[in-house]
Motif scaffolding. Structure first.
Motif, PDB file in Angstrom:
ATOM      1  N   LYS A 188     -53.719 -40.340  11.530  1.00  0.00           N
ATOM      2  CA  LYS A 188     -55.192 -40.461  11.504  1.00  0.00           C
ATOM      3  C   LYS A 188     -55.588 -39.070  10.856  1.00  0.00           C
ATOM      4  N   LYS A 189     -56.905 -39.522  10.137  1.00  0.00           N
ATOM      5  CA  LYS A 189     -57.527 -38.439   9.449  1.00  0.00           C
ATOM      6  C   LYS A 189     -58.239 -37.235  10.409  1.00  0.00           C
ATOM      7  N   THR A 190     -58.168 -37.876  11.557  1.00  0.00           N
ATOM      8  CA  THR A 190     -58.945 -36.852  12.464  1.00  0.00           C
ATOM      9  C   THR A 190     -57.710 -36.150  13.448  1.00  0.00           C
ATOM     10  N   ASP A 191     -56.674 -36.411  13.016  1.00  0.00           N
ATOM     11  CA  ASP A 191     -55.519 -35.562  13.863  1.00  0.00           C
ATOM     12  C   ASP A 191     -55.413 -34.217  13.424  1.00  0.00           C
ATOM     13  N   PHE A 192     -54.938 -33.301  14.580  1.00  0.00           N
ATOM     14  CA  PHE A 192     -54.705 -32.147  14.232  1.00  0.00           C
ATOM     15  C   PHE A 192     -53.070 -32.196  13.719  1.00  0.00           C
ATOM     16  N   THR A 193     -52.796 -32.205  12.267  1.00  0.00           N
ATOM     17  CA  THR A 193     -51.629 -32.480  11.967  1.00  0.00           C
ATOM     18  C   THR A 193     -51.223 -31.734  10.483  1.00  0.00           C
ATOM     19  N   PRO A 194     -50.067 -31.238  10.483  1.00  0.00           N
ATOM     20  CA  PRO A 194     -49.522 -30.865   9.037  1.00  0.00           C
ATOM     21  C   PRO A 194     -50.239 -31.590   7.973  1.00  0.00           C
ATOM     22  N   PHE A 195     -50.629 -31.369   6.952  1.00  0.00           N
ATOM     23  CA  PHE A 195     -51.359 -31.769   5.591  1.00  0.00           C
ATOM     24  C   PHE A 195     -50.262 -32.401   5.019  1.00  0.00           C
ATOM     25  N   LEU A 196     -49.254 -31.587   4.508  1.00  0.00           N
ATOM     26  CA  LEU A 196     -48.229 -32.096   3.482  1.00  0.00           C
ATOM     27  C   LEU A 196     -46.871 -32.497   4.502  1.00  0.00           C
ATOM     28  N   LEU A 197     -45.968 -33.279   3.899  1.00  0.00           N
ATOM     29  CA  LEU A 197     -44.886 -33.829   4.617  1.00  0.00           C
ATOM     30  C   LEU A 197     -43.672 -33.409   3.603  1.00  0.00           C
ATOM     31  N   GLY A 198     -42.600 -32.985   4.103  1.00  0.00           N
ATOM     32  CA  GLY A 198     -41.455 -32.535   3.474  1.00  0.00           C
ATOM     33  C   GLY A 198     -40.427 -33.600   3.705  1.00  0.00           C
ATOM     34  N   LYS A 199     -39.090 -33.493   3.216  1.00  0.00           N
ATOM     35  CA  LYS A 199     -38.122 -34.169   3.407  1.00  0.00           C
ATOM     36  C   LYS A 199     -36.626 -33.178   3.768  1.00  0.00           C
ATOM     37  N   GLY A 200     -36.013 -33.773   4.688  1.00  0.00           N
ATOM     38  CA  GLY A 200     -34.695 -33.022   5.137  1.00  0.00           C
ATOM     39  C   GLY A 200     -33.853 -33.805   4.354  1.00  0.00           C
ATOM     40  N   GLY A 201     -32.463 -33.602   5.169  1.00  0.00           N
ATOM     41  CA  GLY A 201     -31.186 -34.205   4.542  1.00  0.00           C
ATOM     42  C   GLY A 201     -31.381 -35.611   5.010  1.00  0.00           C
ATOM     43  N   ARG A 202     -30.795 -36.411   3.927  1.00  0.00           N
ATOM     44  CA  ARG A 202     -30.671 -38.066   3.815  1.00  0.00           C
ATOM     45  C   ARG A 202     -31.970 -38.519   4.099  1.00  0.00           C
ATOM     46  N   GLY A 203     -33.124 -37.798   3.559  1.00  0.00           N
ATOM     47  CA  GLY A 203     -34.430 -38.509   3.480  1.00  0.00           C
ATOM     48  C   GLY A 203     -35.138 -38.250   4.724  1.00  0.00           C
ATOM     49  N   LYS A 204     -34.634 -37.619   5.860  1.00  0.00           N
ATOM     50  CA  LYS A 204     -35.150 -37.486   7.043  1.00  0.00           C
ATOM     51  C   LYS A 204     -36.642 -36.785   7.032  1.00  0.00           C
ATOM     52  N   VAL A 205     -37.637 -37.157   7.533  1.00  0.00           N
ATOM     53  CA  VAL A 205     -38.883 -36.586   7.368  1.00  0.00           C
ATOM     54  C   VAL A 205     -38.994 -35.343   8.016  1.00  0.00           C
ATOM     55  N   VAL A 206     -39.712 -34.294   7.744  1.00  0.00           N
ATOM     56  CA  VAL A 206     -39.717 -33.070   8.229  1.00  0.00           C
ATOM     57  C   VAL A 206     -41.303 -32.987   8.411  1.00  0.00           C
ATOM     58  N   THR A 207     -41.769 -32.873   9.657  1.00  0.00           N
ATOM     59  CA  THR A 207     -43.320 -32.917   9.746  1.00  0.00           C
ATOM     60  C   THR A 207     -44.098 -31.866   9.129  1.00  0.00           C
ATOM     61  N   LEU A 208     -43.342 -30.580   8.960  1.00  0.00           N
ATOM     62  CA  LEU A 208     -44.188 -29.412   8.478  1.00  0.00           C
ATOM     63  C   LEU A 208     -43.058 -28.843   7.305  1.00  0.00           C
ATOM     64  N   MET A 209     -43.937 -29.023   6.212  1.00  0.00           N
ATOM     65  CA  MET A 209     -43.420 -28.426   5.115  1.00  0.00           C
ATOM     66  C   MET A 209     -43.270 -26.919   5.176  1.00  0.00           C
ATOM     67  N   ASN A 210     -42.184 -26.161   4.919  1.00  0.00           N
ATOM     68  CA  ASN A 210     -42.322 -24.673   4.895  1.00  0.00           C
ATOM     69  C   ASN A 210     -42.514 -24.164   3.324  1.00  0.00           C
ATOM     70  N   LYS A 211     -42.595 -22.780   3.234  1.00  0.00           N
ATOM     71  CA  LYS A 211     -42.793 -22.267   2.146  1.00  0.00           C
ATOM     72  C   LYS A 211     -41.768 -22.476   1.116  1.00  0.00           C
ATOM     73  N   GLN A 212     -40.452 -22.439   1.578  1.00  0.00           N
ATOM     74  CA  GLN A 212     -39.236 -22.301   0.847  1.00  0.00           C
ATOM     75  C   GLN A 212     -39.113 -23.740   0.234  1.00  0.00           C
ATOM     76  N   LEU A 213     -39.348 -24.629   1.119  1.00  0.00           N
ATOM     77  CA  LEU A 213     -39.177 -26.254   0.727  1.00  0.00           C
ATOM     78  C   LEU A 213     -40.316 -26.355  -0.359  1.00  0.00           C
ATOM     79  N   TYR A 214     -41.406 -25.927  -0.369  1.00  0.00           N
ATOM     80  CA  TYR A 214     -42.583 -26.117  -0.991  1.00  0.00           C
ATOM     81  C   TYR A 214     -42.219 -25.738  -2.401  1.00  0.00           C
ATOM     82  N   SER A 215     -41.779 -24.338  -2.448  1.00  0.00           N
ATOM     83  CA  SER A 215     -41.452 -23.842  -3.721  1.00  0.00           C
ATOM     84  C   SER A 215     -40.426 -24.797  -4.239  1.00  0.00           C
ATOM     85  N   LYS A 216     -39.320 -25.060  -3.771  1.00  0.00           N
ATOM     86  CA  LYS A 216     -38.483 -25.823  -4.304  1.00  0.00           C
ATOM     87  C   LYS A 216     -39.021 -27.198  -5.006  1.00  0.00           C
ATOM     88  N   ASN A 217     -39.538 -27.825  -3.889  1.00  0.00           N
ATOM     89  CA  ASN A 217     -40.447 -28.960  -4.355  1.00  0.00           C
ATOM     90  C   ASN A 217     -41.183 -29.060  -5.536  1.00  0.00           C
TER      91      ASN A 217
END
Length: 287
Positions: free
Chosen positions: A200-229
């Motif tokens: 929900k828009k009102t939730d205190f949550t990570p803004f962006l989502l990343g992906k781990g191995g085999r498409g597994k959703v990572v709830t918080l994207m880190n800077k290394q993943l962000y840079s590669k992405n």
């Protein structure tokens, strides 16, 4: 590594290595001065020239993607259409369609974050969504160790950690008003995230989502993943491996064309988290 072996403590070489330490130290200083000299020349090296994209071309790309999602009907009506569907196959088909567009729309959003706002590095990777009234209750440490999207819908603001600025310029964390057009794009993204992941828009949550191995959703994207992405995203869009540094350089080169007031320069550099001198000597490039 060699300097550490010669001098385990900073500037205190082992006596038997004094001569060799002085030679390595002189070599290191020469390499550093040569690098600074080349930076001050503001000329692109071959690698930079091969990957270079003018700022106006980056904006054209953003506009092209805007048209793409308009044609695909990925807009502020998605959530309304979702709510009209009671359930069954139609609902699942609709959700699957949104999910198929989600990753590309998030990439579009990232591009918009770096173009509607003067481009930062990878600070958005760890950005959290929070209401202003809850942000005000955070401790100083929590505020100083996070990047936040103040999610008040019509008047969103981004708070960037000003660590470099505080160290060099004694500035506080930077508060950035989210431009109106970017705010609309964020609203659509929030709707898509709710449809696909139930956030929900009102939730205190990570803004962006990343992906781990085999498409597994990572709830918080880190800077290394962000840079590669980011590099992967720009390569898919432009066939050039453009990272956040190159994006900042393209913007700075475009921004510095023509006369700019000191106030304008300082305002932009505060957002980009570097000094006007750093922008001039490191990011502005010439052919």
């Amino acid at each position: 590594t060699a300097m550490f072996i010669l001098s385990p403590k900073v500037n205190q070489p082992t006596p038997m290595f004094n001569s060799l330490y002085d030679e390595w130290n002189a070599f290191g200083i020469k390499v550093k001065l040569d690098y600074i000299g080349k930076q001050h020349e503001q000329k692109k090296n071959k690698k930079q020239s091969d990957k270079w994209l003018e700022w106006k071309e980056i904006i054209k790309l953003r506009n092209k993607l805007k048209t793409h999602f308009k044609n695909e009907k990925i807009n502020n009506n998605c959530l309304k259409d979702w709510n009209k569907l009671g359930g069954g196959d139609d609902l699942e088909f609709f959700k699957k369609n949104i999910k198929n567009h989600f990753a590309k729309y998030q990439n579009y959003l990232i591009l918009c974050l770096h173009t509607y706002i003067p481009p930062v590095r990878c600070e958005y990777a760890n950005m959290m969504v929070i209401k202003s009234k809850f942000y005000d209750k955070l401790t100083t440490a929590e505020k100083d160790n996070g990047v936040y999207l103040l999610n008040d819908l019509k008047t969103r603001k981004v708070i960037i950690i000003g660590k470099k600025n505080r160290k060099v310029l004694k500035e506080k964390n930077t508060l950035i008003d989210v431009p109106k057009q970017l705010n609309k794009i964020i609203n659509v993204f929030m709707d898509l995230k709710y449809i696909v992941y139930g956030t929900k828009k009102t939730d205190f949550t990570p803004f962006l989502l990343g992906k781990g191995g085999r498409g597994k959703v990572v709830t918080l994207m880190n800077k290394q993943l962000y840079s590669k992405n980011f590099i992967r995203m720009m390569f898919l869009f432009t066939n050039k491996k453009i990272g956040t540094t190159m994006m900042r350089s393209s913007f700075s080169t475009h921004f510095r064309k023509g006369e700019k007031s000191i106030i304008e320069k300082n305002k932009i550099c505060e957002i980009m988290n570097h000094s006007p001198l750093m922008q001039e000597t490191t990011y502005v490039k010439k052919d």
